[in-house]
Design an enzyme around this catalytic site. Sequence first.
Site, PDB file in Angstrom:
ATOM      1  N   ARG A 187       0.785  -1.239   0.000  1.00  0.00           N
ATOM      2  CA  ARG A 187       0.000   0.000   0.000  1.00  0.00           C
ATOM      3  C   ARG A 187       0.815   1.287   0.000  1.00  0.00           C
ATOM      4  O   ARG A 187       0.254   2.361   0.112  1.00  0.00           O
ATOM      5  CB  ARG A 187      -0.992   0.040   1.179  1.00  0.00           C
ATOM      6  CG  ARG A 187      -2.017  -1.051   1.142  1.00  0.00           C
ATOM      7  CD  ARG A 187      -3.200  -0.783   2.013  1.00  0.00           C
ATOM      8  NE  ARG A 187      -2.854  -0.517   3.396  1.00  0.00           N
ATOM      9  CZ  ARG A 187      -3.717  -0.042   4.286  1.00  0.00           C
ATOM     10  NH1 ARG A 187      -4.956   0.228   3.924  1.00  0.00           N
ATOM     11  NH2 ARG A 187      -3.362   0.167   5.523  1.00  0.00           N
ATOM     12  N   ASP A 188       2.136   1.197  -0.123  1.00  0.00           N
ATOM     13  CA  ASP A 188       2.937   2.425  -0.196  1.00  0.00           C
ATOM     14  C   ASP A 188       4.176   2.186  -1.058  1.00  0.00           C
ATOM     15  O   ASP A 188       5.288   2.555  -0.693  1.00  0.00           O
ATOM     16  CB  ASP A 188       3.333   2.897   1.203  1.00  0.00           C
ATOM     17  CG  ASP A 188       3.783   4.354   1.231  1.00  0.00           C
ATOM     18  OD1 ASP A 188       3.525   5.079   0.238  1.00  0.00           O
ATOM     19  OD2 ASP A 188       4.392   4.778   2.227  1.00  0.00           O
ATOM     20  N   ILE A 189       3.959   1.547  -2.200  1.00  0.00           N
ATOM     21  CA  ILE A 189       5.072   1.290  -3.114  1.00  0.00           C
ATOM     22  C   ILE A 189       5.421   2.599  -3.807  1.00  0.00           C
ATOM     23  O   ILE A 189       4.603   3.186  -4.515  1.00  0.00           O
ATOM     24  CB  ILE A 189       4.715   0.194  -4.146  1.00  0.00           C
ATOM     25  CG1 ILE A 189       4.549  -1.154  -3.440  1.00  0.00           C
ATOM     26  CG2 ILE A 189       5.763   0.103  -5.249  1.00  0.00           C
ATOM     27  CD1 ILE A 189       5.811  -1.687  -2.784  1.00  0.00           C
TER      28      ILE A 189
END
Length: 191
Positions: free
Chosen positions: A86-88
């Site tokens: 969720r935070d690539i």
Amino acid sequence: HCVNTYREITLLSKLNHKNIISLINVGYCKDDKYNKHIVLVFNYFHHDLFGIMAKGIKMNDIQITYISKYIAEGLSYLHNESIVHRDIKSANILIDNNGNLKIADLGLAVKINNNFQLAFHIPVCTLMYQAPESLFQVKSGYSFKADVWGFGCILAELVLGYPLFSVAKNYIQLIEVIITRFGIEQFENWP
């Protein structure tokens, strides 16, 4: 931040992959006699991908291929473990001086169930890496697609030398930039 820290500790204690950051230890640090902070200890990495590119360093095709391969292997491992990062983004891709690459910062990562549904919570990741379905809060919720979108943004960044959607300063501008660059699928085709 406590929830994210606990989530990261829990996930990292169960993960073991050459392209995922390893948690070495957890401790406490006092900044004065009343405040304690949890400290996560990781291997030292000299650079993050965003910092490298911010210095104007352009990657050649071979470097882009290897970086892409290592990110894909790390994401594949996470997804096989039913984890959505969720935070690539390029700032969460760490590289040491020997070329070892690790996906880091699993504070927002979650384990999802078999039907791949998790309600959206905006904001989750850095604006210019947010997937369209996140921006529109598609009813089916998060899936591995959100990570794949972030990975695609990193690939574009490697090729172009700058973040693809960096001109967007808010959600509306980001949606406009995405639609301008790629068009829009008919809403009837959305899950």
